[in-house]
Design a protein around this motif. Structure first.
Motif, PDB file in Angstrom:
ATOM      1  N   ASP A  24      39.698  42.120  49.271  1.00 32.72           N
ATOM      2  CA  ASP A  24      41.157  42.080  49.106  1.00 32.72           C
ATOM      3  C   ASP A  24      41.503  41.122  47.960  1.00 32.72           C
ATOM      4  O   ASP A  24      41.829  39.952  48.175  1.00 32.72           O
ATOM      5  N   CYS A  25      41.451  41.645  46.742  1.00 34.55           N
ATOM      6  CA  CYS A  25      41.661  40.803  45.553  1.00 34.55           C
ATOM      7  C   CYS A  25      43.090  40.269  45.453  1.00 34.55           C
ATOM      8  O   CYS A  25      43.298  39.127  45.048  1.00 34.55           O
ATOM      9  N   GLU A  26      44.069  41.096  45.812  1.00 35.02           N
ATOM     10  CA  GLU A  26      45.475  40.659  45.723  1.00 35.02           C
ATOM     11  C   GLU A  26      45.736  39.454  46.631  1.00 35.02           C
ATOM     12  O   GLU A  26      46.363  38.483  46.226  1.00 35.02           O
ATOM     13  N   LYS A  58      39.137  41.322  37.573  1.00 34.79           N
ATOM     14  CA  LYS A  58      38.707  42.413  38.461  1.00 34.79           C
ATOM     15  C   LYS A  58      39.854  43.402  38.699  1.00 34.79           C
ATOM     16  O   LYS A  58      39.640  44.611  38.798  1.00 34.79           O
ATOM     17  N   LEU A  59      41.088  42.884  38.782  1.00 38.71           N
ATOM     18  CA  LEU A  59      42.268  43.727  38.996  1.00 38.71           C
ATOM     19  C   LEU A  59      42.753  44.387  37.700  1.00 38.71           C
ATOM     20  O   LEU A  59      43.761  45.073  37.700  1.00 38.71           O
ATOM     21  N   ASN A  60      42.055  44.102  36.600  1.00 35.92           N
ATOM     22  CA  ASN A  60      42.397  44.637  35.279  1.00 35.92           C
ATOM     23  C   ASN A  60      43.750  44.123  34.785  1.00 35.92           C
ATOM     24  O   ASN A  60      44.432  44.796  34.014  1.00 35.92           O
ATOM     25  N   ARG A  61      44.117  42.919  35.230  1.00 38.15           N
ATOM     26  CA  ARG A  61      45.316  42.255  34.722  1.00 38.15           C
ATOM     27  C   ARG A  61      44.835  41.267  33.658  1.00 38.15           C
ATOM     28  O   ARG A  61      44.786  40.050  33.866  1.00 38.15           O
ATOM     29  N   ILE A  62      44.474  41.827  32.510  1.00 36.76           N
ATOM     30  CA  ILE A  62      43.723  41.105  31.492  1.00 36.76           C
ATOM     31  C   ILE A  62      44.525  39.960  30.871  1.00 36.76           C
ATOM     32  O   ILE A  62      43.989  38.875  30.644  1.00 36.76           O
TER      33      ILE A  62
END
Length: 199
Positions: A66-68, A97-101
């Motif tokens: 659960d990354c968020e 990991k969430l691609n929120r670069i």
């Protein structure tokens, strides 16, 4: 260490939180996720303002996928201690990991200001610029990185690859050769050098 910490967890809440934080981390390192989660919960419940406890809780949540939610624990740790480098680093990895670069880059740039010679931070910055398809910036960060760890064959081969992609064969050859010197068993490096000599 586990026995000592288990004796301390019966003390007052701050000592209990510190002991539970360390127990959680030890179980996490031992890949005993259920125990790590239990002690992370105990640590956070004993002292909600303990940034290390919140970071450990974030780690266990992240390990469960659960990354968020993990990001929320890391952010809470940073609200309690803005210089908690573990939480900031892990938040950067979570955003990556969430691609929120852009958010990941922001975390690692803040970390670089706090830890200017951290090899891990320099590597992550180079990696993010590579994801953003900015090879010149990636090369700049990797050059800083090899000033800190000059004998890392993986970093040297990464530099070789970036220079090769940019069309600079002489620089690519230099870094691939250096990588080969420190680790002569990397097949990709051997293949590149072989092809270079054939050319």
């Amino acid at each position: 260490a586990l026995e000592t910490l288990k004796m301390l967890e019966k003390k007052d809440s701050r000592v209990k939180s510190a002991a539970a934080t360390n127990l959680s981390f030890l179980y996490y390192l031992g890949n005993e996720l259920e125990q790590a989660t239990n002690y992370a919960d105990l640590a956070v419940n004993s002292d909600r303002y303990n940034p290390a406890a919140l970071t450990n809780k974030g780690n266990t949540v992240f390990a469960n996928g659960d990354c968020e939610k993990a990001a929320e624990f890391y952010k809470e740790a940073l609200r309690n201690d803005s210089l908690c480098t573990e939480a900031l680093y892990n938040l950067g990895l979570t955003y990556k990991k969430l691609n929120r670069i852009d958010e990941a880059l922001d975390c690692f740039l803040k970390l670089h200001a706090i830890l200017p010679n951290s090899a891990q931070v320099l590597y992550q910055l180079a990696s993010i610029y590579q994801i953003m398809e900015d090879p010149n910036q990636a090369i700049e960060w990797l050059l800083q990185l090899i000033s800190v760890v000059p004998t890392d064959p993986h970093v040297l081969s990464k530099l070789g690859n970036l220079y090769d992609t940019e069309g600079d064969k002489s620089q690519a050859f230099h870094y691939y050769s250096e990588s080969y010197r420190y680790f002569p068993s990397n097949i990709e490096v051997i293949e590149w050098l072989g092809a270079y000599y054939i050319d």
